[in-house]
Design an enzyme around this catalytic site. Structure first.
Site, PDB file in Angstrom:
ATOM      1  N   THR A 137     -27.090  16.896  22.824  1.00 50.95           N
ATOM      2  CA  THR A 137     -26.879  16.679  24.259  1.00 50.95           C
ATOM      3  C   THR A 137     -25.410  16.844  24.643  1.00 50.95           C
ATOM      4  O   THR A 137     -24.513  16.628  23.811  1.00 50.95           O
ATOM      5  CB  THR A 137     -27.344  15.262  24.646  1.00 50.95           C
ATOM      6  OG1 THR A 137     -26.969  14.975  25.991  1.00 50.95           O
ATOM      7  CG2 THR A 137     -26.699  14.207  23.756  1.00 50.95           C
ATOM      8  N   ASP A 138     -25.177  17.167  25.908  1.00 52.40           N
ATOM      9  CA  ASP A 138     -23.798  17.237  26.390  1.00 52.40           C
ATOM     10  C   ASP A 138     -23.180  15.854  26.566  1.00 52.40           C
ATOM     11  O   ASP A 138     -21.966  15.723  26.741  1.00 52.40           O
ATOM     12  CB  ASP A 138     -23.709  18.023  27.701  1.00 52.40           C
ATOM     13  CG  ASP A 138     -24.535  17.435  28.843  1.00 52.40           C
ATOM     14  OD1 ASP A 138     -25.281  16.451  28.616  1.00 52.40           O
ATOM     15  OD2 ASP A 138     -24.453  17.968  29.971  1.00 52.40           O
ATOM     16  N   GLU A 139     -23.998  14.811  26.500  1.00 48.72           N
ATOM     17  CA  GLU A 139     -23.478  13.458  26.700  1.00 48.72           C
ATOM     18  C   GLU A 139     -22.520  13.023  25.587  1.00 48.72           C
ATOM     19  O   GLU A 139     -21.769  12.063  25.760  1.00 48.72           O
ATOM     20  CB  GLU A 139     -24.622  12.466  26.850  1.00 48.72           C
ATOM     21  CG  GLU A 139     -25.452  12.715  28.096  1.00 48.72           C
ATOM     22  CD  GLU A 139     -26.402  11.581  28.423  1.00 48.72           C
ATOM     23  OE1 GLU A 139     -26.006  10.406  28.271  1.00 48.72           O
ATOM     24  OE2 GLU A 139     -27.534  11.867  28.839  1.00 48.72           O
ATOM     25  N   TYR A 162     -26.681   5.575  23.243  1.00 52.64           N
ATOM     26  CA  TYR A 162     -27.450   6.810  23.053  1.00 52.64           C
ATOM     27  C   TYR A 162     -26.544   7.962  22.661  1.00 52.64           C
ATOM     28  O   TYR A 162     -26.749   8.624  21.636  1.00 52.64           O
ATOM     29  CB  TYR A 162     -28.228   7.167  24.323  1.00 52.64           C
ATOM     30  CG  TYR A 162     -28.645   8.616  24.369  1.00 52.64           C
ATOM     31  CD1 TYR A 162     -29.485   9.140  23.379  1.00 52.64           C
ATOM     32  CD2 TYR A 162     -28.194   9.481  25.378  1.00 52.64           C
ATOM     33  CE1 TYR A 162     -29.855  10.482  23.406  1.00 52.64           C
ATOM     34  CE2 TYR A 162     -28.570  10.808  25.400  1.00 52.64           C
ATOM     35  CZ  TYR A 162     -29.405  11.311  24.422  1.00 52.64           C
ATOM     36  OH  TYR A 162     -29.765  12.635  24.431  1.00 52.64           O
ATOM     37  N   LYS A 166     -26.194  10.158  19.089  1.00 53.41           N
ATOM     38  CA  LYS A 166     -26.339  11.612  19.001  1.00 53.41           C
ATOM     39  C   LYS A 166     -25.068  12.252  18.453  1.00 53.41           C
ATOM     40  O   LYS A 166     -25.136  13.220  17.688  1.00 53.41           O
ATOM     41  CB  LYS A 166     -26.683  12.190  20.380  1.00 53.41           C
ATOM     42  CG  LYS A 166     -28.080  11.868  20.860  1.00 53.41           C
ATOM     43  CD  LYS A 166     -29.163  12.433  19.938  1.00 53.41           C
ATOM     44  CE  LYS A 166     -29.257  13.940  20.017  1.00 53.41           C
ATOM     45  NZ  LYS A 166     -30.388  14.467  19.188  1.00 53.41           N
TER      46      LYS A 166
END
Length: 338
Positions: A137-139, A162, A166
């Site tokens: 994810t870009d998060e 989260y 990741k």
């Protein structure tokens, strides 16, 4: 060739598997999924009689089961979707995010290494092309200001349990490439939307609440911005990266569709006004503002130049066309009835 897909009953996985099988007719898919609350085997009903497809209910943290799947099916590729992914849930109860996203990725990497490698940087005969594709994810990159974009060179700065879990899984995948020579690729995507997404996510929530005549909850002032990627475009990117990406490389995948949460709510309400009008009033009248969540990142935006130029991928849907297809799907499938 047998490919292990993890989390294939989830949102992106269940959109990806039918497309992958269509585009790769010589490959077979073994889908392992724990079928938690966010998964739905009904999303894969079209594959019930497909001889290229096998489903295994199980947890990717179960080392014995994962090793058995690799051995009995002679797995020669992995596409790893399985993850706990809802930020709000990670804030309330982060333990499952650490277990699934970090430990589960480790178990899969170890199984791939044991099955494919005879020694560090030396693949077994017949496994030189075996690849582990990690979906992220870009998060992991944190929050942007009003300008700028994430690129493959952006420093990691996760701001939620989260995204931290990741980020850790991304680093594990990277380490297995550099230490053991495992053939890996990683892709970090922006916010996905489209058919089959769980109702807890933003766009399905807006649709569901609107149709049910309830308040449509928007965090804070609704100005938080995301880059939105239609799920089928993402699936095409994954297929492209898995088959054409360079080992050890990371590819960012985005839709070039920046939009803030309040604008999304207004867009969906306008579509519903047209497709399913209320007897009295407009859907936008149901929009309400609720307390912002802790550590809510302001803006994400991806520069997808690398995957476009080097691998030739392009998104087909703009936000308007993709959002219309999404609302139509949820209406036709009665997903708004909880």
């Amino acid at each position: 060739m047998n490919i292990l897909i993890t989390g294939g009953a989830g949102f992106i996985g269940s959109n990806f598997i039918p497309l992958f099988l269509k585009n790769n007719p010589t490959k077979k898919v073994i889908n392992i999924d724990a079928v938690t609350y966010a998964a739905d085997l009904g999303n894969l009903k079209e594959l019930e009689n497909n001889k290229q497809y096998t489903f295994v209910k199980g947890d990717i943290c179960d080392t014995e089961l994962v090793d058995k799947i690799f051995f009995e099916n002679d797995i020669q590729g992995v596409i790893h979707f399985a993850a706990e992914s809802h930020v709000d849930n990670s804030i309330k109860d982060p333990v499952n995010f650490v277990k699934t996203n970090i430990e589960g990725t480790f178990v899969l990497l170890e199984a791939a290494k044991k099955h494919w490698m005879v020694a560090p940087h030396k693949a077994k005969n017949g496994y030189k092309e075996s690849r582990f594709h990690h979906i992220s994810t870009d998060e992991v990159y944190g929050s942007l200001g009003a300008e700028g974009f994430f690129t493959e060179d952006t420093a990691y700065a996760p701001n939620s349990p989260y995204s931290a879990s990741k980020a850790a899984s991304d680093f594990l995948v990277r380490s297995y490439f550099h230490t053991y020579g495992l053939n890996v690729v990683t892709s970090n995507c922006s916010n996905n939307y489209g058919p089959k997404q769980h109702q807890e996510k933003l766009i399905p929530t807006i649709i569901r609440k609107a149709i049910q005549g309830e308040d449509i909850p928007i965090y804070g002032d609704g100005k938080n911005i995301r880059d939105w990627l239609y799920v089928e475009d993402h699936c095409m990117a994954i297929d492209t990266i898995y088959n054409k990406g360079v080992s050890g490389e990371t590819y960012l995948v985005g839709g070039d569709n920046e939009c803030n949460n309040l604008s999304i709510a207004h867009k969906i309400c306008a579509i519903l006004d047209d497709l399913n009008p209320k007897t009295v009033g407009l859907y936008k009248d149901q929009i309400s503002f609720v307390k912002d969540r802790p550590g809510h990142d302001y803006r994400y935006a991806i520069d997808a130049t690398k995957v476009k130029k080097e691998l030739g991928w392009e998104a087909k849907e703009n936000f308007e066309s993709g959002l219309l297809k999404t609302v139509e799907w949820y209406l036709s499938n009665k997903i708004y009835v909880s």
